[in-house]
Design a protein around this motif. Structure first.
Motif, short mmCIF file in Angstrom:
data_model
loop_
_atom_site.label_atom_id
_atom_site.label_comp_id
_atom_site.label_asym_id
_atom_site.label_seq_id
_atom_site.Cartn_x
_atom_site.Cartn_y
_atom_site.Cartn_z
N MET A 1 0.80 -1.22 0.00
CA MET A 1 0.00 0.00 0.00
C MET A 1 0.84 1.28 0.00
SD MET A 1 -3.13 0.50 -0.43
CE MET A 1 -3.76 2.12 -0.88
N PRO A 2 1.91 1.40 0.76
CA PRO A 2 2.73 2.62 0.70
C PRO A 2 3.30 2.87 -0.70
CG PRO A 2 3.25 1.37 2.67
CD PRO A 2 2.36 0.50 1.85
N MET A 3 3.70 1.80 -1.40
CA MET A 3 4.22 1.96 -2.76
C MET A 3 3.12 2.40 -3.71
SD MET A 3 6.88 -1.25 -3.12
CE MET A 3 5.76 -2.51 -2.48
N ILE A 4 1.91 1.89 -3.47
CA ILE A 4 0.77 2.28 -4.32
C ILE A 4 0.49 3.78 -4.17
CG2 ILE A 4 -1.72 2.03 -4.64
CD1 ILE A 4 -1.40 -0.92 -3.94
N LYS A 5 0.55 4.26 -2.93
CA LYS A 5 0.28 5.68 -2.68
C LYS A 5 1.30 6.57 -3.38
CE LYS A 5 -2.17 5.13 1.72
NZ LYS A 5 -2.17 5.41 3.17
N GLN A 6 2.56 6.10 -3.44
CA GLN A 6 3.59 6.88 -4.11
C GLN A 6 3.32 6.99 -5.62
OE1 GLN A 6 7.40 5.17 -3.24
NE2 GLN A 6 7.31 5.67 -1.05
N ALA A 7 2.74 5.92 -6.18
CA ALA A 7 2.50 5.90 -7.63
C ALA A 7 1.10 6.38 -8.00
CB ALA A 7 2.70 4.48 -8.16
N ASP A 8 0.32 6.77 -7.00
CA ASP A 8 -1.09 7.10 -7.23
C ASP A 8 -1.26 8.28 -8.18
OD1 ASP A 8 -3.90 6.62 -6.49
OD2 ASP A 8 -3.77 8.64 -5.68
N GLU A 9 -0.62 9.39 -7.92
CA GLU A 9 -0.80 10.58 -8.75
C GLU A 9 -0.27 10.40 -10.18
OE1 GLU A 9 -2.60 13.20 -8.27
OE2 GLU A 9 -3.22 12.33 -6.34
N PRO A 10 0.94 9.83 -10.36
CA PRO A 10 1.41 9.59 -11.74
C PRO A 10 0.45 8.68 -12.52
CG PRO A 10 3.23 9.40 -10.20
CD PRO A 10 1.99 9.51 -9.38
N LEU A 11 -0.11 7.68 -11.82
CA LEU A 11 -1.05 6.77 -12.48
C LEU A 11 -2.32 7.52 -12.90
CD1 LEU A 11 -1.81 3.93 -13.38
CD2 LEU A 11 -2.60 3.47 -11.05
N LYS A 12 -2.81 8.38 -12.02
CA LYS A 12 -4.00 9.17 -12.35
C LYS A 12 -3.75 10.07 -13.55
CE LYS A 12 -6.22 9.33 -7.78
NZ LYS A 12 -6.64 10.17 -6.65
N ASP A 13 -2.57 10.68 -13.58
CA ASP A 13 -2.23 11.56 -14.70
C ASP A 13 -2.18 10.78 -16.02
OD1 ASP A 13 -2.05 13.69 -12.98
OD2 ASP A 13 0.12 13.53 -12.73
N LYS A 14 -1.58 9.59 -15.97
CA LYS A 14 -1.45 8.77 -17.18
C LYS A 14 -2.83 8.33 -17.67
CE LYS A 14 1.82 7.76 -18.79
NZ LYS A 14 2.59 8.35 -19.91
N LEU A 15 -3.69 7.94 -16.76
CA LEU A 15 -5.03 7.51 -17.15
C LEU A 15 -5.87 8.68 -17.65
CD1 LEU A 15 -5.76 4.97 -14.27
CD2 LEU A 15 -5.56 4.43 -16.70
N ARG A 16 -5.63 9.87 -17.08
CA ARG A 16 -6.36 11.05 -17.51
C ARG A 16 -6.05 11.35 -18.99
NH1 ARG A 16 -4.63 14.23 -13.59
NH2 ARG A 16 -6.08 13.37 -12.06
N GLU A 17 -4.83 11.08 -19.41
CA GLU A 17 -4.46 11.26 -20.82
C GLU A 17 -5.27 10.33 -21.72
OE1 GLU A 17 -0.31 10.68 -21.22
OE2 GLU A 17 0.25 12.26 -19.78
N LEU A 18 -5.68 9.19 -21.17
CA LEU A 18 -6.47 8.22 -21.92
C LEU A 18 -7.97 8.42 -21.70
CD1 LEU A 18 -4.33 5.04 -21.12
CD2 LEU A 18 -4.29 6.40 -23.23
N GLU A 19 -8.31 9.51 -21.05
CA GLU A 19 -9.70 9.89 -20.77
C GLU A 19 -10.37 8.93 -19.78
OE1 GLU A 19 -11.76 10.30 -24.46
OE2 GLU A 19 -10.51 11.96 -25.16
N TYR A 20 -9.60 8.44 -18.82
CA TYR A 20 -10.14 7.68 -17.70
C TYR A 20 -9.89 8.43 -16.41
CZ TYR A 20 -10.67 3.53 -20.63
OH TYR A 20 -11.06 2.65 -21.61
N GLN A 21 -10.80 8.26 -15.46
CA GLN A 21 -10.64 8.89 -14.15
C GLN A 21 -10.46 7.80 -13.10
OE1 GLN A 21 -13.93 11.31 -12.91
NE2 GLN A 21 -13.07 11.74 -10.88
N LEU A 22 -9.31 7.78 -12.47
CA LEU A 22 -9.03 6.79 -11.43
C LEU A 22 -9.56 7.30 -10.09
CD1 LEU A 22 -7.67 4.14 -10.55
CD2 LEU A 22 -5.57 5.46 -10.18
N MET A 23 -10.54 6.61 -9.56
CA MET A 23 -11.15 7.02 -8.29
C MET A 23 -10.39 6.48 -7.09
SD MET A 23 -13.66 9.06 -8.81
CE MET A 23 -14.57 8.97 -7.25
N SER A 24 -9.98 5.22 -7.16
CA SER A 24 -9.34 4.63 -5.98
C SER A 24 -8.47 3.44 -6.37
CB SER A 24 -10.40 4.16 -4.98
OG SER A 24 -11.17 3.10 -5.51
N VAL A 25 -7.46 3.21 -5.55
CA VAL A 25 -6.62 2.02 -5.64
C VAL A 25 -6.48 1.46 -4.24
CG1 VAL A 25 -4.41 1.06 -6.35
CG2 VAL A 25 -5.33 3.03 -7.57
N HIS A 26 -6.87 0.23 -4.06
CA HIS A 26 -6.80 -0.41 -2.74
C HIS A 26 -5.99 -1.69 -2.83
CE1 HIS A 26 -9.76 2.34 -1.09
NE2 HIS A 26 -10.58 2.07 -2.10
#
Length: 419
Positions: free
Chosen positions: A364-389
């Motif tokens: 989980m700590p590693m996921i939190k570190q990658a959370d924002e870059p992942l959201k940005d990448k998905l936003r480029e593909l027109e997806y909205q990432l709500m949560s990662v658990h």
């Protein structure tokens, strides 16, 4: 949680799902007459469900009978099986049912009939006779579950289909088989340039984490030949079709099987063919709803792994995959993290992701570190990432593969069945 365990769960889930009763033409059912009504109407209980029936012959209340289904004008009609006087018609009396069907009373047949009856699977004389032509002598739980799945999904009741589905529960993964075949070709000095190049390409796979992950997955699906038969239906020009087939593993292996090569090479090639065919049989499409299940070799952080992918979704009106609404699951066995499931749900291009692993608290700590870059990448593909658990794996985390529903008789009003 290797691939064998995953597929075994799939087979068991198909057979013990709680589904509504669906009567098929020629099927044998065991029902109890529970009530009589005026004008030759009666209530018949089949399994846990009750239906109204129109009686054409006298039957006794609280008595059970074997019936054979005949579908006429989309309405199921039940015909009482002729009883053999000296043999009871009780459901548990397998010997009596075999005798009524004029089938040999041998151990394998009794095991098969008992399994099908206990799991409420459709039984017809024709299907049983087809299965008996290739029924394995060593009939265990695994073999019976495969036969049950074939009946449940209305797959061809052939030895070839049985072997293809069996390969998903036993044997080696794609990566091991690819490596084994490549070594065998080299050891026997078999000159198959297209096959060697394709095996090398699949062995190297794609390194997930790169920029073109989607292209990597598409390319591997194409190279393995999961869409081989579907491509044949498009009737491409002969030259283009031959060129395309030389870039797919399945057609190349089918061609190899017809050549004069050592038995060991054919056995390995046959295992790969069975594995591809098995996943093709497990994938399905009913109307716009589609389900794709496949195993592919990939590289994660320079570690070679076999990934089982499950896609559940629908097609749009123009026949394309609807990427706005779907669910995708990846089943992996990683070198350090071991058993891992990545569960992605997409609703109106809004994505929620769950990572299931026994070391969830460390991940989980590693996921939190990658959370924002992942959201940005998905936003480029027109997806909205709500949560990662992340959460630990449990026994309930089984594949969501569901059985293909058999064709249902159309709804109608009035009498349910005529006896």
């Amino acid at each position: 949680m290797n691939i064998n365990h995953i597929v075994q769960n799939l087979f068991q889930e198909n057979l013990f799902s709680n589904k509504a009763l669906e009567l098929r033409d020629g099927q044998l059912v065991y029902g109890k007459l529970t009530k009589l009504f005026p004008q030759q109407m009666a209530e018949v209980q089949i399994g846990s469900q009750k239906m109204f029936a129109n009686l054409t012959i006298p039957l006794m209340v609280d008595q059970s009978y074997w019936f054979q289904v005949s579908v006429t004008d989309d309405k199921p009609v039940l015909k009482v099986l002729t009883q053999v006087q000296e043999v009871s018609a009780e459901k548990g009396n397998i010997k009596g049912l075999l005798q009524q069907l004029q089938l040999p009373d041998v151990k394998e047949n009794r095991l098969l009939m008992s399994y099908l009856l206990s799991n409420n699977l459709p039984i017809t004389k024709e299907s049983i006779m087809s299965i008996m032509e290739w029924l394995p002598s060593s009939l265990g739980k695994q073999e019976l579950s495969i036969i049950g799945l074939m009946l449940e999904r209305e797959l061809p009741l052939t030895k070839e289909v049985f072997n293809s589905l069996s390969s998903l529960q036993t044997g080696k993964g794609f990566s091991a088989l690819i490596e084994e075949l490549k070594q065998q070709l080299s050891a026997h000095e078999i000159k198959e340039p297209n096959l060697n190049n394709l095996l090398s390409s699949l062995r190297e796979g794609g390194n997930i984490g790169e920029e073109n992950n989607v292209d990597i997955l598409k390319a591997i699906f194409q190279k393995i030949g999961y869409s081989f038969e579907a491509g044949l239906l498009k009737r491409a020009p002969m030259g283009e079709e031959q060129a395309s087939n030389q870039e797919m593993l399945k057609p190349i292996l089918l061609e190899l099987m017809g050549k004069d090569v050592p038995v060991a090479v054919k056995e390995t090639a046959g295992q790969l063919i069975d594995k591809v065919t098995g996943y093709q049989l497990m994938s399905q499409q009913t109307g716009p709803i589609m389900q794709v299940i496949a195993e592919i070799p990939l590289r994660f952080f320079n570690q070679q792994v076999d990934v089982t992918v499950q896609y559940n979704g629908r097609k749009t009106t123009d026949g394309k995959v609807d990427s706005s609404y779907c669910r995708i699951l990846f089943y992996l066995e990683l070198a350090h993290l071991k058993d891992t499931v990545i569960d992605i749900t997409i609703q109106n291009r809004i994505m929620n992701m769950s990572i299931l692993n026994d070391r969830a608290s460390e991940i989980m700590p590693m996921i939190k570190q990658a959370d924002e870059p992942l959201k940005d990448k998905l936003r480029e593909l027109e997806y909205q990432l709500m949560s990662v658990h992340a959460r630990p794996l449990t026994k309930e985390d089984k594949p969501l593969w569901s059985s293909q529903q058999p064709i249902q008789v159309k709804a109608y009003k009035g009498v349910d069945i005529k006896i």
